[in-house]
Write a protein that holds these residues in place. Structure first.
Motif, mmCIF file in Angstrom:
data_model
loop_
_atom_site.group_PDB
_atom_site.id
_atom_site.type_symbol
_atom_site.label_atom_id
_atom_site.label_comp_id
_atom_site.label_asym_id
_atom_site.label_seq_id
_atom_site.Cartn_x
_atom_site.Cartn_y
_atom_site.Cartn_z
ATOM 1 N N PHE A 23 0.836 -1.206 0.000
ATOM 2 C CA PHE A 23 0.000 0.000 0.000
ATOM 3 C C PHE A 23 0.870 1.255 0.000
ATOM 4 O O PHE A 23 0.497 2.282 -0.542
ATOM 5 N N ILE A 24 2.035 1.157 0.642
ATOM 6 C CA ILE A 24 2.995 2.263 0.592
ATOM 7 C C ILE A 24 4.319 1.740 0.042
ATOM 8 O O ILE A 24 4.568 0.529 0.058
ATOM 9 N N SER A 25 5.159 2.664 -0.419
ATOM 10 C CA SER A 25 6.449 2.268 -1.015
ATOM 11 C C SER A 25 7.493 2.064 0.097
ATOM 12 O O SER A 25 7.292 2.474 1.250
ATOM 13 N N GLU A 26 8.625 1.491 -0.278
ATOM 14 C CA GLU A 26 9.720 1.312 0.697
ATOM 15 C C GLU A 26 10.211 2.658 1.215
ATOM 16 O O GLU A 26 10.520 2.802 2.399
ATOM 17 N N LEU A 129 4.341 -1.545 9.328
ATOM 18 C CA LEU A 129 5.690 -1.074 8.981
ATOM 19 C C LEU A 129 6.749 -2.001 9.587
ATOM 20 O O LEU A 129 6.576 -2.483 10.709
ATOM 21 N N GLY A 130 7.812 -2.226 8.855
ATOM 22 C CA GLY A 130 9.007 -2.848 9.429
ATOM 23 C C GLY A 130 9.069 -4.350 9.329
ATOM 24 O O GLY A 130 10.140 -4.903 9.085
ATOM 25 N N SER A 159 1.690 -3.096 4.130
ATOM 26 C CA SER A 159 0.322 -3.418 3.689
ATOM 27 C C SER A 159 -0.700 -2.543 4.403
ATOM 28 O O SER A 159 -0.403 -1.896 5.416
ATOM 29 N N LEU A 160 -1.924 -2.575 3.856
ATOM 30 C CA LEU A 160 -3.082 -1.935 4.500
ATOM 31 C C LEU A 160 -4.109 -3.009 4.813
ATOM 32 O O LEU A 160 -4.432 -3.843 3.960
#
Ligand SMILES: O=C(O)CCC(=O)C(=O)O
Length: 236
Positions: A23-26, A129-130, A159-160
Motif C-alpha cells: 500500500f505504501i512504497s519502501e 511497517l518494518g 500493507s493496509l
C-alpha cells in the motif's frame, strides 16, 4: 463506498475486511519509521507488552477527542490521497480519520484479544511497517474460544488492512506474544490469496522482528477547543 476495494476483500471473513499489499512504497515506509522513531520521548507510553504513541492526543475519560489536526506525516500520503481515493472513511462522521495509534511490538510482544469499542466509528485502517505480523480474530461472545483464533490475517510490511462493521463489532482481535508466527499457509491464513509475496511464508513460519502499526480511526465525539476552555472556566 469501497468500489475500488472490492478486489481486496478477504472473502472468507464475515463482512467486512480488505487487504492491500504494498500500500505504501519502501521510501514511504522508511520515512514513516523515521518520524515514529524521531518523536519526542514523552510521546511514547510504555506498556508491559508493547509501546504506543497516540496522535493527536489521548481521548478524555468521556471518550472525547480535543479537536486538533494530525501531524502532516500521518496525513500525506496515507490519508491524502490514498484513503480518500479509495473512499475508505466516506461513511464515517468526519469522512476522514482524526486519530492514529502507533503500536510497536518487539519479538515476543503482542496485544491481548480486545475490541476497539464505542469511542470510534466502526472502521479501522491499519498500515504495517518494518515486519510482518499475524492478527488473530476471536468470536466475541464465546470465552471458551479465546485460546484458538477463528481467523488469522497475515499483515505484510507496507500493507493496509481495513476492518469494519461486523468484524469490528462482533469479534475481538489480538496479536500473540510469540517470537515466531507458525502454521502459516492457505488453510490457516484467511488472506493468503491476497498476499503480495507469499514466498517467504511458504515454509510455514517466520521469526518476528520489530513491527510498527499505524491504526487510523474516526473518533465520534470531538470537542472544539473554545468549548473546552469554557468547560474549564476559561474565557467566555
Ligand atoms: O497493531 C495492530 O495491528 C493492532 C492494534 C490494535 O489492536 C489496537 O490498536 O487496538
Amino acid at each position: 463506498m469501497n468500489r475500488d476495494l472490492t478486489p481486496a476483500r478477504i472473502c472468507s471473513l464475515p463482512a467486512d475486511a480488505f487487504y492491500i499489499p504494498d500500500f505504501i512504497s519502501e521510501e514511504e515506509e522508511a520515512l514513516l519509521l523515521q518520524k515514529v522513531g524521531g518523536a519526542p520521548r514523552p510521546r511514547w507510553t510504555h506498556l508491559s507488552r508493547r509501546r504506543l504513541q497516540t496522535w493527536p492526543s489521548s481521548l478524555t475519560k468521556s471518550n472525547t477527542l480535543l479537536d486538533s489536526s494530525l501531524p502532516s506525516w500521518l496525513i500525506t500520503p496515507i490519508i491524502e490521497p490514498r484513503f480518500h481515493a479509495l473512499g475508505i472513511f466516506t461513511d464515517s462522521p468526519h469522512k476522514s480519520p482524526n486519530h492514529v495509534l502507533v503500536n510497536e511490538y518487539r519479538p515476543g510482544q503482542g496485544i491481548m484479544p480486545h475490541e476497539d469499542g464505542a469511542a470510534y466509528y466502526p472502521i479501522v485502517a491499519t498500515v504495517s511497517l518494518g515486519a510482518p505480523i499475524v492478527l488473530d480474530i476471536y468470536p466475541k461472545n464465546d470465552p471458551a474460544e479465546r485460546r484458538n483464533p477463528q481467523f488469522r490475517i497475515l499483515q505484510e510490511r507496507r500493507s493496509l488492512l481495513v476492518t469494519k462493521e461486523r468484524l469490528y463489532s462482533d469479534f475481538l482481535h489480538g496479536i500473540a506474544e510469540v517470537t515466531r508466527d507458525e502454521d502459516l499457509g492457505a488453510q490457516s491464513i484467511c488472506n493468503w490469496g491476497l498476499l503480495g509475496d507469499p514466498g517467504p511464508f511458504e515454509v510455514g513460519s517466520y521469526a518476528r522482528e520489530t513491527r510498527t502499526s499505524l491504526t487510523f480511526r474516526d473518533v465520534l465525539k470531538v470537542a472544539k477547543m473554545g468549548k473546552t476552555l469554557n468547560f474549564l472556566g476559561g474565557p467566555k
